[in-house]
Write a protein that holds these residues in place. Structure first.
Motif, PDB file in Angstrom:
ATOM      1  N   VAL A 112       0.944  -6.947  11.535  1.00  0.00           N
ATOM      2  CA  VAL A 112       0.292  -5.770  10.800  1.00  0.00           C
ATOM      3  C   VAL A 112       0.983  -4.682  11.590  1.00  0.00           C
ATOM      4  N   ARG A 113       1.033  -3.674  10.652  1.00  0.00           N
ATOM      5  CA  ARG A 113       1.501  -2.423  11.253  1.00  0.00           C
ATOM      6  C   ARG A 113       0.441  -1.288  10.606  1.00  0.00           C
ATOM      7  N   VAL A 114      -0.221  -0.586  11.302  1.00  0.00           N
ATOM      8  CA  VAL A 114      -1.134   0.600  10.959  1.00  0.00           C
ATOM      9  C   VAL A 114      -0.532   1.685  11.350  1.00  0.00           C
ATOM     10  N   THR A 115       0.004   2.624  10.388  1.00  0.00           N
ATOM     11  CA  THR A 115       0.925   3.805  10.787  1.00  0.00           C
ATOM     12  C   THR A 115       0.250   4.975  11.066  1.00  0.00           C
ATOM     13  N   TYR A 116       0.997   6.163  11.426  1.00  0.00           N
ATOM     14  CA  TYR A 116       0.613   7.384  11.870  1.00  0.00           C
ATOM     15  C   TYR A 116      -0.636   7.864  11.175  1.00  0.00           C
ATOM     16  N   HIS A 117      -1.575   8.221  11.768  1.00  0.00           N
ATOM     17  CA  HIS A 117      -3.003   8.696  11.149  1.00  0.00           C
ATOM     18  C   HIS A 117      -3.649   8.200  10.161  1.00  0.00           C
TER      19      HIS A 117
ATOM     20  N   VAL B 101       1.405  -6.972  16.487  1.00  0.00           N
ATOM     21  CA  VAL B 101       0.590  -5.862  15.788  1.00  0.00           C
ATOM     22  C   VAL B 101       0.880  -4.435  16.359  1.00  0.00           C
ATOM     23  N   SER B 102       1.089  -3.384  15.552  1.00  0.00           N
ATOM     24  CA  SER B 102       1.419  -2.177  16.039  1.00  0.00           C
ATOM     25  C   SER B 102       0.626  -1.130  15.339  1.00  0.00           C
ATOM     26  N   ILE B 103      -0.172  -0.318  16.126  1.00  0.00           N
ATOM     27  CA  ILE B 103      -0.936   0.676  15.626  1.00  0.00           C
ATOM     28  C   ILE B 103      -0.438   1.970  16.121  1.00  0.00           C
ATOM     29  N   SER B 104      -0.044   2.923  15.128  1.00  0.00           N
ATOM     30  CA  SER B 104       0.606   4.010  15.545  1.00  0.00           C
ATOM     31  C   SER B 104      -0.193   5.359  15.959  1.00  0.00           C
ATOM     32  N   ASP B 105       0.472   6.359  16.219  1.00  0.00           N
ATOM     33  CA  ASP B 105      -0.271   7.401  16.893  1.00  0.00           C
ATOM     34  C   ASP B 105      -1.285   8.168  15.954  1.00  0.00           C
TER      35      ASP B 105
ATOM     36  N   GLY C  69       0.797  -7.021   6.810  1.00  0.00           N
ATOM     37  CA  GLY C  69       0.585  -5.846   5.915  1.00  0.00           C
ATOM     38  C   GLY C  69       0.911  -4.519   6.676  1.00  0.00           C
ATOM     39  N   MET C  70       0.901  -3.527   5.718  1.00  0.00           N
ATOM     40  CA  MET C  70       1.318  -2.338   6.268  1.00  0.00           C
ATOM     41  C   MET C  70       0.685  -1.419   5.732  1.00  0.00           C
ATOM     42  N   VAL C  71      -0.099  -0.540   6.747  1.00  0.00           N
ATOM     43  CA  VAL C  71      -0.929   0.838   6.035  1.00  0.00           C
ATOM     44  C   VAL C  71      -0.269   2.111   6.293  1.00  0.00           C
ATOM     45  N   GLY C  72       0.353   2.681   5.393  1.00  0.00           N
ATOM     46  CA  GLY C  72       1.308   3.791   5.409  1.00  0.00           C
ATOM     47  C   GLY C  72       0.641   5.039   6.285  1.00  0.00           C
ATOM     48  N   ALA C  73       1.343   5.933   6.602  1.00  0.00           N
ATOM     49  CA  ALA C  73       0.819   7.138   7.278  1.00  0.00           C
ATOM     50  C   ALA C  73      -0.347   8.050   6.465  1.00  0.00           C
ATOM     51  N   VAL C  74      -1.311   8.154   7.216  1.00  0.00           N
ATOM     52  CA  VAL C  74      -2.339   8.949   6.590  1.00  0.00           C
ATOM     53  C   VAL C  74      -3.106   8.376   5.551  1.00  0.00           C
TER      54      VAL C  74
ATOM     55  N   SER D 128      -1.275  -0.806  -2.957  1.00  0.00           N
ATOM     56  CA  SER D 128      -0.014  -1.534  -2.772  1.00  0.00           C
ATOM     57  C   SER D 128       0.972  -0.527  -3.470  1.00  0.00           C
ATOM     58  N   VAL D 129       2.054  -0.402  -2.577  1.00  0.00           N
ATOM     59  CA  VAL D 129       3.217   0.474  -3.564  1.00  0.00           C
ATOM     60  C   VAL D 129       4.308  -0.535  -3.626  1.00  0.00           C
ATOM     61  N   ARG D 130       4.504  -1.547  -2.667  1.00  0.00           N
ATOM     62  CA  ARG D 130       5.422  -2.509  -2.756  1.00  0.00           C
ATOM     63  C   ARG D 130       5.252  -3.551  -1.817  1.00  0.00           C
ATOM     64  N   VAL D 131       6.255  -4.699  -2.152  1.00  0.00           N
ATOM     65  CA  VAL D 131       5.880  -5.830  -1.132  1.00  0.00           C
ATOM     66  C   VAL D 131       7.201  -5.708  -0.168  1.00  0.00           C
TER      67      VAL D 131
ATOM     68  N   HIS E  78       2.118  -6.836   2.145  1.00  0.00           N
ATOM     69  CA  HIS E  78       2.160  -5.576   1.125  1.00  0.00           C
ATOM     70  C   HIS E  78       2.170  -4.229   1.879  1.00  0.00           C
ATOM     71  N   VAL E  79       2.444  -3.280   1.191  1.00  0.00           N
ATOM     72  CA  VAL E  79       2.705  -1.764   2.001  1.00  0.00           C
ATOM     73  C   VAL E  79       1.776  -1.219   1.115  1.00  0.00           C
ATOM     74  N   TYR E  80       0.675  -0.566   1.898  1.00  0.00           N
ATOM     75  CA  TYR E  80      -0.215   0.089   1.240  1.00  0.00           C
ATOM     76  C   TYR E  80      -0.164   1.726   1.558  1.00  0.00           C
ATOM     77  N   VAL E  81      -0.490   2.580   0.548  1.00  0.00           N
ATOM     78  CA  VAL E  81      -0.253   3.944   1.212  1.00  0.00           C
ATOM     79  C   VAL E  81      -1.591   4.758   0.114  1.00  0.00           C
ATOM     80  N   GLY E  82      -1.918   5.755   0.659  1.00  0.00           N
ATOM     81  CA  GLY E  82      -2.904   6.883  -0.130  1.00  0.00           C
ATOM     82  C   GLY E  82      -4.217   6.652   0.267  1.00  0.00           C
ATOM     83  N   ILE E  83      -5.117   7.451  -0.219  1.00  0.00           N
ATOM     84  CA  ILE E  83      -6.622   7.182  -0.106  1.00  0.00           C
ATOM     85  C   ILE E  83      -7.301   7.234  -1.336  1.00  0.00           C
TER      86      ILE E  83
HETATM   87  C1  LIG Z   1       4.393   3.240   4.204  1.00  0.00           C
HETATM   88  C2  LIG Z   1       5.667   3.493   4.141  1.00  0.00           C
HETATM   89  C3  LIG Z   1       6.415   2.777   5.254  1.00  0.00           C
HETATM   90  C4  LIG Z   1       6.430   3.205   2.800  1.00  0.00           C
HETATM   91  O1  LIG Z   1       7.634   3.401   2.667  1.00  0.00           O
HETATM   92  P1  LIG Z   1       8.659   2.746   1.714  1.00  0.00           P
HETATM   93  O2  LIG Z   1       8.415   1.667   1.449  1.00  0.00           O
HETATM   94  O3  LIG Z   1      10.168   3.207   2.050  1.00  0.00           O
HETATM   95  O4  LIG Z   1       8.359   3.495   0.399  1.00  0.00           O
HETATM   96  P2  LIG Z   1       8.855   4.670  -0.390  1.00  0.00           P
HETATM   97  O5  LIG Z   1       9.363   5.918   0.601  1.00  0.00           O
HETATM   98  O6  LIG Z   1       9.821   4.124  -1.335  1.00  0.00           O
HETATM   99  O7  LIG Z   1       7.512   5.218  -1.257  1.00  0.00           O
HETATM  100  C5  LIG Z   1       6.938   4.524  -2.317  1.00  0.00           C
HETATM  101  C6  LIG Z   1       5.789   5.444  -3.005  1.00  0.00           C
HETATM  102  O8  LIG Z   1       4.952   5.758  -2.178  1.00  0.00           O
HETATM  103  C7  LIG Z   1       4.884   7.207  -1.881  1.00  0.00           C
HETATM  104  N1  LIG Z   1       4.506   7.055  -0.385  1.00  0.00           N
HETATM  105  C8  LIG Z   1       5.100   6.705   0.354  1.00  0.00           C
HETATM  106  N2  LIG Z   1       4.496   6.761   1.938  1.00  0.00           N
HETATM  107  C9  LIG Z   1       3.238   7.253   1.486  1.00  0.00           C
HETATM  108  C10 LIG Z   1       2.278   7.728   2.393  1.00  0.00           C
HETATM  109  N3  LIG Z   1       2.225   7.554   3.498  1.00  0.00           N
HETATM  110  N4  LIG Z   1       1.310   8.373   1.818  1.00  0.00           N
HETATM  111  C11 LIG Z   1       1.095   8.418   0.244  1.00  0.00           C
HETATM  112  N5  LIG Z   1       2.325   8.052  -0.658  1.00  0.00           N
HETATM  113  C12 LIG Z   1       3.241   7.508   0.176  1.00  0.00           C
HETATM  114  C13 LIG Z   1       6.223   7.689  -1.890  1.00  0.00           C
HETATM  115  O9  LIG Z   1       6.179   9.126  -2.368  1.00  0.00           O
HETATM  116  C14 LIG Z   1       6.584   6.990  -3.116  1.00  0.00           C
HETATM  117  O10 LIG Z   1       5.901   7.120  -4.406  1.00  0.00           O
HETATM  118  P3  LIG Z   1       6.434   7.393  -5.942  1.00  0.00           P
HETATM  119  O11 LIG Z   1       6.902   6.005  -6.100  1.00  0.00           O
HETATM  120  O12 LIG Z   1       5.399   8.009  -6.664  1.00  0.00           O
HETATM  121  O13 LIG Z   1       7.691   8.334  -5.480  1.00  0.00           O
HETATM  122  C15 LIG Z   1       5.990   5.036   4.839  1.00  0.00           C
HETATM  123  O14 LIG Z   1       6.108   5.921   3.710  1.00  0.00           O
HETATM  124  C16 LIG Z   1       5.142   5.340   5.523  1.00  0.00           C
HETATM  125  O15 LIG Z   1       3.966   5.962   5.637  1.00  0.00           O
HETATM  126  N6  LIG Z   1       5.886   5.388   6.845  1.00  0.00           N
HETATM  127  C17 LIG Z   1       5.063   5.864   7.961  1.00  0.00           C
HETATM  128  C18 LIG Z   1       5.862   5.812   9.340  1.00  0.00           C
HETATM  129  C19 LIG Z   1       6.242   4.696   9.952  1.00  0.00           C
HETATM  130  O16 LIG Z   1       7.144   3.921   9.596  1.00  0.00           O
HETATM  131  N7  LIG Z   1       5.410   4.241  10.968  1.00  0.00           N
HETATM  132  C20 LIG Z   1       5.404   3.113  11.559  1.00  0.00           C
HETATM  133  C21 LIG Z   1       5.498   3.492  13.236  1.00  0.00           C
HETATM  134  S1  LIG Z   1       5.335   2.172  14.052  1.00  0.00           S
END
Ligand SMILES: CC(C)(COP(=O)(O)OP(=O)(O)OC[C@H]1O[C@@H](n2cnc3c(N)ncnc32)[C@H](O)[C@@H]1OP(=O)(O)O)[C@@H](O)C(=O)NCCC(=O)NCCS
Length: 279
Positions: free
Chosen positions: A213-218, A181-185, A231-236, A256-259, A247-252
């Motif tokens: 699992v990866r819980v990414t920045y902030h 598991v990786s938990i980012s800054d 599973g992955m929790v996107g930045a912020v 899920s935005v992708r698998v 699944h990759v989850y983003v936003g508040i």
């Molecule tokens: C979660 C993350 C990996 C998604 O990457 P991805 O699969 O390439 O997804 P995309 O860039 O194609 O984005 C898909 C959609 O989600 C949105 N999105 C991506 N990351 C987002 C985030 N962190 N917060 C809100 N929306 C986000 C994109 O704008 C896009 O929206 P759209 O379809 O309306 O244009 C990436 O955005 C992220 O947050 N990375 C964090 C940095 C990282 O990798 N840290 C790991 C360190 S160990």
């Protein structure tokens, strides 16, 4: 994207001294008769105020020293400071007093010139301390500077886990972290929450980060959330509900935005919120 694996660095000139110091600390902690408060005070005094290392007891009582210096020396002994978890109603004081001096050494080391961004020594010291603080810690645990835990004793960590700088692991209700598991800054993993009506009404709930699992920045994972395998929790993002495997989850709140393309077949089906896996 380019694969950029970390490269090994040559040993530092003080490598043998660092090894010997860590071995000495490790041997002391392995001794069941070790007084952890004394050990950590002595260690911190040697690191922070070496001129008082041999006379700490008399120095704290020495009225010829400035009061601030005496207070600073006094605070090197974890018996003389309080940590926030001690105020919590459900704190198991016996267990917490076992880990408190080690937590104080961990946090204080990070604020000294020798500590903080001194990556190799810091990672190895925290790995050593984690074995005596956490409920369980697997192989190759890696924690960078300014990681904070609540009780520590409610934290279970698998193998090959990396916790980056300034991460909060609130294990008040328990956190279970799987392997790789990786938990980012600046990420926050919570396991307690408060009633919106009564602040003192606290609910503790085990939070789980499964293997890979990866819980990414902030990003923030709220109490009781289960982030499933890979599973992955996107930045912020703020994960308020369970994260489906692969699944990759983003936003508040996080959605899920992708698998991930390497997901096994059942995980590739995107579902709506009310179809999410139960906790
Ligand atoms: C979660 C993350 C990996 C998604 O990457 P991805 O699969 O390439 O997804 P995309 O860039 O194609 O984005 C898909 C959609 O989600 C949105 N999105 C991506 N990351 C987002 C985030 N962190 N917060 C809100 N929306 C986000 C994109 O704008 C896009 O929206 P759209 O379809 O309306 O244009 C990436 O955005 C992220 O947050 N990375 C964090 C940095 C990282 O990798 N840290 C790991 C360190 S160990």
């Amino acid at each position: 994207m380019v694969l950029r694996p970390l490269h090994p660095l040559p040993p530092r000139s003080d490598a043998s001294l660092a090894n010997a110091w860590l071995e000495q600390l490790s041997a002391s902690l392995a001794d069941p008769t070790c007084n952890r408060f004394d050990l950590c005070r002595r260690t911190l005094t040697e690191l922070a105020y070496p001129q008082f290392a041999s006379n700490w007891e008399t120095a704290v009582a020495d009225e010829s020293l400035p009061m601030a210096t005496r207070l600073a020396l006094n605070a090197l002994d974890a018996r003389n400071i309080t940590l926030e978890p001690e105020y919590y109603a459900e704190c198991d004081q016996d267990r917490f007093q076992q880990v408190k001096p080690l937590l104080w050494l961990w946090y204080s080391f990070d604020r000294l010139p020798i500590g903080g961004q001194n990556i190799d020594l810091g990672v190895r010291l925290r790995r050593l301390l984690a074995r005596h603080i956490f409920k369980r810690v697997g192989a190759n645990f890696k924690a960078f500077q300014h990681v904070e835990v609540t009780f520590g004793y409610n934290l279970e960590v698998g193998d090959d886990v990396v916790v980056h700088r300034h991460v909060l692991l609130d294990d008040r209700g328990g956190i279970r972290i799987g392997n790789k598991v990786s938990i980012s800054d600046y990420a926050n993993i919570y396991s307690h929450t408060h009633s919106i009506v009564e602040q003192a009404d606290v609910t503790n709930a085990l939070t789980v980060l499964e293997d890979g699992v990866r819980v990414t920045y902030h990003a923030t994972v709220l109490a009781g959330v289960h982030v499933n395998e890979q599973g992955m929790v996107g930045a912020v993002a703020v994960a308020t509900k369970d994260v489906r495997p692969y699944h990759v989850y983003v936003g508040i709140p996080a959605k899920s935005v992708r698998v991930k393309p390497n997901a096994p077949e059942p995980a590739t089906i995107l579902r709506t919120a009310d179809q999410r896996m139960p906790r």
